[in-house]
Design a protein around this motif. Structure first.
Motif, PDB file in Angstrom:
ATOM      1  N   LEU A  55     -48.394 -16.634 -87.636  1.00 53.58           N
ATOM      2  CA  LEU A  55     -47.736 -16.682 -89.142  1.00 53.58           C
ATOM      3  C   LEU A  55     -48.785 -17.270 -90.010  1.00 53.58           C
ATOM      4  CD1 LEU A  55     -43.910 -17.583 -88.880  1.00 53.58           C
ATOM      5  CD2 LEU A  55     -44.982 -15.472 -89.733  1.00 53.58           C
ATOM      6  N   LYS A  56     -49.437 -18.168 -89.569  1.00 53.21           N
ATOM      7  CA  LYS A  56     -50.387 -18.815 -90.429  1.00 53.21           C
ATOM      8  C   LYS A  56     -51.792 -18.316 -90.360  1.00 53.21           C
ATOM      9  CE  LYS A  56     -48.452 -23.371 -89.567  1.00 53.21           C
ATOM     10  NZ  LYS A  56     -48.398 -24.481 -88.723  1.00 53.21           N
ATOM     11  N   GLY A  57     -51.938 -17.129 -89.805  1.00 53.80           N
ATOM     12  CA  GLY A  57     -53.028 -16.361 -89.756  1.00 53.80           C
ATOM     13  C   GLY A  57     -53.972 -16.493 -88.632  1.00 53.80           C
ATOM     14  N   GLU A  58     -53.541 -17.432 -87.528  1.00 52.27           N
ATOM     15  CA  GLU A  58     -54.473 -17.589 -86.369  1.00 52.27           C
ATOM     16  C   GLU A  58     -53.895 -16.807 -85.222  1.00 52.27           C
ATOM     17  OE1 GLU A  58     -56.623 -21.591 -84.940  1.00 52.27           O
ATOM     18  OE2 GLU A  58     -54.726 -22.242 -86.026  1.00 52.27           O
ATOM     19  N   GLU A  59     -54.701 -15.800 -85.323  1.00 49.72           N
ATOM     20  CA  GLU A  59     -54.314 -14.718 -83.850  1.00 49.72           C
ATOM     21  C   GLU A  59     -54.957 -15.412 -82.612  1.00 49.72           C
ATOM     22  OE1 GLU A  59     -52.027 -12.441 -84.168  1.00 49.72           O
ATOM     23  OE2 GLU A  59     -51.883 -12.038 -86.378  1.00 49.72           O
ATOM     24  N   ILE A  60     -54.193 -15.917 -81.934  1.00 51.98           N
ATOM     25  CA  ILE A  60     -54.779 -16.353 -80.358  1.00 51.98           C
ATOM     26  C   ILE A  60     -53.918 -15.787 -79.485  1.00 51.98           C
ATOM     27  CG2 ILE A  60     -55.213 -18.335 -79.050  1.00 51.98           C
ATOM     28  CD1 ILE A  60     -55.479 -19.710 -81.629  1.00 51.98           C
ATOM     29  N   PRO A  61     -54.686 -14.972 -78.554  1.00 53.71           N
ATOM     30  CA  PRO A  61     -53.942 -14.480 -77.252  1.00 53.71           C
ATOM     31  C   PRO A  61     -53.064 -15.242 -76.622  1.00 53.71           C
ATOM     32  CG  PRO A  61     -56.301 -13.993 -77.075  1.00 53.71           C
ATOM     33  CD  PRO A  61     -56.279 -15.022 -78.188  1.00 53.71           C
ATOM     34  N   PHE A  62     -51.892 -14.487 -76.249  1.00 55.20           N
ATOM     35  CA  PHE A  62     -50.909 -15.190 -75.336  1.00 55.20           C
ATOM     36  C   PHE A  62     -51.455 -16.005 -74.275  1.00 55.20           C
ATOM     37  CE2 PHE A  62     -48.018 -15.050 -72.056  1.00 55.20           C
ATOM     38  CZ  PHE A  62     -46.578 -15.872 -72.320  1.00 55.20           C
ATOM     39  N   ASP A  63     -52.026 -15.401 -73.389  1.00 47.87           N
ATOM     40  CA  ASP A  63     -52.575 -15.852 -72.239  1.00 47.87           C
ATOM     41  C   ASP A  63     -53.555 -17.201 -72.377  1.00 47.87           C
ATOM     42  OD1 ASP A  63     -51.342 -14.050 -70.666  1.00 47.87           O
ATOM     43  OD2 ASP A  63     -53.037 -12.936 -70.245  1.00 47.87           O
ATOM     44  N   GLU A  64     -54.374 -17.222 -73.527  1.00 47.25           N
ATOM     45  CA  GLU A  64     -55.098 -18.254 -73.765  1.00 47.25           C
ATOM     46  C   GLU A  64     -54.135 -19.456 -74.450  1.00 47.25           C
ATOM     47  OE1 GLU A  64     -58.235 -17.578 -76.578  1.00 47.25           O
ATOM     48  OE2 GLU A  64     -58.370 -19.678 -77.064  1.00 47.25           O
ATOM     49  N   ILE A  65     -53.217 -19.165 -74.999  1.00 47.05           N
ATOM     50  CA  ILE A  65     -51.908 -20.415 -75.556  1.00 47.05           C
ATOM     51  C   ILE A  65     -51.567 -20.825 -74.363  1.00 47.05           C
ATOM     52  CG2 ILE A  65     -50.002 -20.634 -77.219  1.00 47.05           C
ATOM     53  CD1 ILE A  65     -51.158 -18.855 -78.984  1.00 47.05           C
ATOM     54  N   LYS A  66     -50.779 -20.086 -73.498  1.00 42.98           N
ATOM     55  CA  LYS A  66     -50.261 -20.645 -72.311  1.00 42.98           C
ATOM     56  C   LYS A  66     -51.311 -21.411 -71.228  1.00 42.98           C
ATOM     57  CE  LYS A  66     -47.564 -19.038 -68.210  1.00 42.98           C
ATOM     58  NZ  LYS A  66     -47.245 -17.954 -67.216  1.00 42.98           N
ATOM     59  N   LYS A  67     -52.217 -20.994 -71.236  1.00 41.51           N
ATOM     60  CA  LYS A  67     -53.277 -21.467 -70.756  1.00 41.51           C
ATOM     61  C   LYS A  67     -53.296 -23.116 -71.101  1.00 41.51           C
ATOM     62  CE  LYS A  67     -58.023 -21.477 -69.622  1.00 41.51           C
ATOM     63  NZ  LYS A  67     -58.541 -20.617 -70.411  1.00 41.51           N
ATOM     64  N   ASP A  68     -53.468 -23.308 -72.302  1.00 42.13           N
ATOM     65  CA  ASP A  68     -53.759 -24.479 -73.251  1.00 42.13           C
ATOM     66  C   ASP A  68     -52.453 -25.511 -73.128  1.00 42.13           C
ATOM     67  OD1 ASP A  68     -56.361 -23.549 -73.637  1.00 42.13           O
ATOM     68  OD2 ASP A  68     -56.048 -23.488 -75.993  1.00 42.13           O
ATOM     69  N   ILE A  69     -51.408 -24.919 -73.370  1.00 38.48           N
ATOM     70  CA  ILE A  69     -49.968 -25.481 -73.423  1.00 38.48           C
ATOM     71  C   ILE A  69     -50.127 -26.080 -71.940  1.00 38.48           C
ATOM     72  CG2 ILE A  69     -47.780 -24.740 -72.900  1.00 38.48           C
ATOM     73  CD1 ILE A  69     -47.488 -24.077 -75.598  1.00 38.48           C
ATOM     74  N   GLU A  70     -50.284 -25.564 -70.669  1.00 37.64           N
ATOM     75  CA  GLU A  70     -50.266 -25.912 -69.655  1.00 37.64           C
ATOM     76  C   GLU A  70     -51.158 -27.093 -69.283  1.00 37.64           C
ATOM     77  OE1 GLU A  70     -49.996 -22.380 -67.144  1.00 37.64           O
ATOM     78  OE2 GLU A  70     -47.849 -22.282 -67.379  1.00 37.64           O
ATOM     79  N   ALA A  71     -52.346 -26.823 -69.829  1.00 38.36           N
ATOM     80  CA  ALA A  71     -53.300 -27.953 -69.492  1.00 38.36           C
ATOM     81  C   ALA A  71     -53.046 -29.000 -70.247  1.00 38.36           C
ATOM     82  CB  ALA A  71     -54.833 -27.377 -70.028  1.00 38.36           C
ATOM     83  N   ARG A  72     -52.289 -29.035 -71.510  1.00 39.98           N
ATOM     84  CA  ARG A  72     -51.957 -30.206 -72.224  1.00 39.98           C
ATOM     85  C   ARG A  72     -50.922 -31.046 -71.542  1.00 39.98           C
ATOM     86  NH1 ARG A  72     -49.955 -30.688 -78.027  1.00 39.98           N
ATOM     87  NH2 ARG A  72     -49.464 -28.440 -78.127  1.00 39.98           N
ATOM     88  N   ASP A  73     -49.951 -30.202 -71.394  1.00 39.66           N
ATOM     89  CA  ASP A  73     -48.801 -30.648 -70.535  1.00 39.66           C
ATOM     90  C   ASP A  73     -49.234 -31.786 -69.362  1.00 39.66           C
ATOM     91  OD1 ASP A  73     -46.983 -29.007 -71.782  1.00 39.66           O
ATOM     92  OD2 ASP A  73     -46.327 -27.862 -70.333  1.00 39.66           O
ATOM     93  N   LYS A  74     -50.131 -31.093 -68.769  1.00 39.57           N
ATOM     94  CA  LYS A  74     -50.524 -31.833 -67.337  1.00 39.57           C
ATOM     95  C   LYS A  74     -51.410 -33.087 -67.956  1.00 39.57           C
ATOM     96  CE  LYS A  74     -53.313 -31.453 -63.389  1.00 39.57           C
ATOM     97  NZ  LYS A  74     -54.618 -30.962 -62.962  1.00 39.57           N
ATOM     98  N   GLN A  75     -52.062 -33.024 -69.017  1.00 37.43           N
ATOM     99  CA  GLN A  75     -52.845 -34.087 -69.494  1.00 37.43           C
ATOM    100  C   GLN A  75     -51.828 -35.314 -70.131  1.00 37.43           C
ATOM    101  OE1 GLN A  75     -56.999 -34.369 -71.149  1.00 37.43           O
ATOM    102  NE2 GLN A  75     -55.957 -34.000 -73.067  1.00 37.43           N
ATOM    103  N   ASP A  76     -50.861 -34.819 -70.967  1.00 40.19           N
ATOM    104  CA  ASP A  76     -49.755 -35.648 -71.375  1.00 40.19           C
ATOM    105  C   ASP A  76     -48.927 -36.340 -70.513  1.00 40.19           C
ATOM    106  OD1 ASP A  76     -50.837 -34.832 -73.925  1.00 40.19           O
ATOM    107  OD2 ASP A  76     -49.151 -33.625 -74.338  1.00 40.19           O
ATOM    108  N   MET A  77     -48.467 -35.786 -69.318  1.00 39.65           N
ATOM    109  CA  MET A  77     -47.793 -36.154 -68.322  1.00 39.65           C
ATOM    110  C   MET A  77     -48.377 -36.869 -67.333  1.00 39.65           C
ATOM    111  SD  MET A  77     -45.615 -32.969 -67.495  1.00 39.65           S
ATOM    112  CE  MET A  77     -44.196 -32.121 -68.364  1.00 39.65           C
TER     113      MET A  77
END
Ligand code: DC
Length: 217
Positions: A159-181
């Motif tokens: 919506l803000k004009g940043e087109e990022i593939p789903f798989d890349e976002i999912k990978k980043d979200i999971e890596a960030r969860d792990k780092q934050d937890m």
């Protein structure tokens, strides 16, 4: 009165927290924006978010201000309003990495507690109910499957004009969860006595209604 909502990225915390804040006429504090602002500022100054010594040096003269404009939280660092830049995709992981540094957390938590002590506030983040305000009146922990969270983030960025593939976002979200937890200092955990809400199959309205059953009396 203080309400905390913690949980991983994309669980819907900020959307829900803003709506509840409006309903109750509370102030809303997006603590993630504060970590994002420091990460953005460090990168702009050419400081690696991994370089603890340099980040600590940066904190010495760092003045962060938070205020609201047309219902949207604004954040400035040393006089620069950084709000328009901190939601970019690359800032998410940088914020997670810089947030592992205890000195960063101590500085921001101090500011968060100060704000909570002077206003009725709803605060969202990772450690709000477990570390920032362990005695908050109401605590919630929102989560959702990583597929659902990644898809929400993908749509938000698109919506803000940043087109990022789903798989890349999912990978980043999971890596960030792990780092934050798994960080040592004030990790993302389910706070004691928090109400856990899995929003995977819920609409925003349903989550707001559920939280309201506890807090809107
Ligand atoms: O909620 P958010 O995606 O804007 O948060 C960005 C990062 O900031 C998150 O991955 C970890 C860090 N953060 C934190 O450590 N503690 C908080 N209370 C809020 C955010």
């Amino acid at each position: 009165m203080n309400i905390t909502i913690d949980g991983p990225g994309g669980s819907g915390k900020s959307t829900v927290a803003k709506l509840i804040a409006k309903k109750l006429s509370f102030s809303y504090l997006d603590t993630g924006a504060m970590y994002r602002a420091i990460a953005y500022y460090a990168l702009k100054k050419g400081v690696s978010v991994e370089d603890e010594a340099k980040v600590i040096a940066l904190l010495e003269n760092l003045d962060m201000k938070l205020w609201e404009e047309n219902g949207i939280q604004q954040v400035s660092v040393n006089g620069e309003n950084v709000t328009p830049y901190i939601r970019e995709h690359n800032i998410s992981m940088a914020a997670s990495t810089i947030s592992k540094i205890p000195a960063v957390r101590i500085k921001l938590v101090e500011l968060q507690r100060k704000i909570a002590s002077i206003t009725d506030c709803i605060m969202d983040g990772r450690d709000c109910g477990s570390f920032v305000l362990p005695d908050a009146d109401y605590k919630f922990y929102m989560t959702a499957s990583s597929d659902v969270r990644a898809e929400r983030r993908r749509k938000e960025l698109a919506l803000k004009g940043e087109e990022i593939p789903f798989d890349e976002i999912k990978k980043d979200i999971e890596a960030r969860d792990k780092q934050d937890m798994t960080r040592k200092f004030a990790p993302l955990v389910i706070p004691e006595k928090a109400v856990v809400i899995d929003t995977s199959d819920m609409t925003i309205e349903q989550v707001v209604d559920l939280i309201c059953q506890y807090v809107c009396r």
